[in-house]
Enzyme design. Structure first.
Site, short mmCIF file in Angstrom:
data_model
loop_
_atom_site.label_atom_id
_atom_site.label_comp_id
_atom_site.label_asym_id
_atom_site.label_seq_id
_atom_site.Cartn_x
_atom_site.Cartn_y
_atom_site.Cartn_z
N CYS A 50 1.00 -0.96 0.05
CA CYS A 50 -0.11 -0.01 0.10
C CYS A 50 0.98 1.28 -0.04
O CYS A 50 1.93 1.25 0.67
CB CYS A 50 -0.82 -0.04 1.35
SG CYS A 50 -1.82 1.34 1.52
N LEU A 51 0.62 2.45 -0.86
CA LEU A 51 1.34 3.34 -0.94
C LEU A 51 1.43 4.11 0.55
O LEU A 51 2.06 4.78 0.87
CB LEU A 51 0.60 4.51 -1.78
CG LEU A 51 0.89 3.87 -3.46
CD1 LEU A 51 0.02 4.85 -4.18
CD2 LEU A 51 2.31 3.76 -3.82
N HIS A 63 -9.27 -3.64 -1.93
CA HIS A 63 -8.21 -2.88 -1.21
C HIS A 63 -8.63 -1.45 -1.12
O HIS A 63 -8.61 -0.71 -0.06
CB HIS A 63 -6.73 -3.06 -1.65
CG HIS A 63 -5.71 -2.53 -0.96
ND1 HIS A 63 -4.57 -2.92 -0.39
CD2 HIS A 63 -5.31 -1.06 -0.98
CE1 HIS A 63 -3.92 -2.02 0.00
NE2 HIS A 63 -4.21 -1.14 -0.47
N GLU A 64 -8.76 -0.68 -2.14
CA GLU A 64 -9.33 0.65 -2.40
C GLU A 64 -10.66 1.05 -1.71
O GLU A 64 -10.70 1.98 -0.94
CB GLU A 64 -9.16 1.27 -3.62
CG GLU A 64 -7.50 0.98 -4.34
CD GLU A 64 -6.74 1.64 -3.48
OE1 GLU A 64 -6.61 2.44 -2.83
OE2 GLU A 64 -5.42 1.22 -3.80
N HIS A 86 -10.19 1.32 2.23
CA HIS A 86 -9.67 2.59 2.48
C HIS A 86 -10.84 3.54 2.45
O HIS A 86 -10.81 4.50 3.51
CB HIS A 86 -8.68 3.01 1.36
CG HIS A 86 -7.19 2.89 1.40
ND1 HIS A 86 -6.59 3.06 2.57
CD2 HIS A 86 -6.44 2.11 0.67
CE1 HIS A 86 -5.35 2.63 2.41
NE2 HIS A 86 -5.24 2.20 1.20
#
Length: 174
Positions: A94-95, A136-137, A140
């Site tokens: 992850c960024l 994943h996004e 967030h």
């Protein structure tokens, strides 16, 4: 377009639940373009608005390989409407958790309903890396990080490492 600063964990803003986008307008389209540029620069395959300090439900994804033509997706107000019973483990990064990776078990396929950058309702069924990136996004947007899917021991190890790195950077900058 502009590069946006990416929030790094641990940061309480990453744990907030994002609010729906009320209207898809030029400002939303600009933010999505800036997010895409930021994601490509990082480099990454996905970026959610909360990772750049924006508490709205929108994200960008592009899982095309380096030698492939870009295939950017700009997704607003996503909702997973179907997920397969079959699951698959994928080593996620992850960024917002730089250089940290862990295996996460997720549904192998999902169908997501969303608005595109023109405010048009879309539906997409995905598998492989695209399915992982979408889930994943969207996590967030719900204040969930990929480390929330792993053991508390592994999660604490990763978060302690990031806290230490953050302190070192602050000390060097200060």
């Amino acid at each position: 377009m502009a590069l946006l600063p990416i929030i790094v964990a641990p940061d309480p803003r990453l744990k907030l639940v994002a609010k729906p986008v009320a209207e898809v307008d030029d400002a939303v389209r600009q933010r999505l373009s800036d997010m895409l540029e930021t994601m490509y620069d990082a480099p990454g395959v996905g970026l959610a608005a909360p990772q750049v300090g924006d508490s709205r439900r929108m994200l960008v994804i592009d899982v095309a390989g380096q030698d492939e033509e870009p295939r950017p997706l700009k997704i607003i107000n996503p909702e997973i409407v179907w997920e397969s019973e079959q699951t698959k483990s994928f080593d996620e990064g992850c960024l917002s958790l730089p250089e940290q990776y862990a295996g996460v078990e997720r549904p192998a396929e999902v169908t997501v309903r969303y608005l595109d950058e023109n405010g048009e309702r879309q539906e997409l069924t995905a598998d492989g890396l695209l399915a992982v990136a979408i889930q994943h996004e969207i996590d967030h947007l719900d204040g969930v990080l990929f480390v929330d899917h792993v053991s508390s021991l592994r999660r604490n190890l990763i978060l302690r490492k990031l806290t230490k790195l953050k302190r070192q950077k602050e000390k060097a900058a200060g």
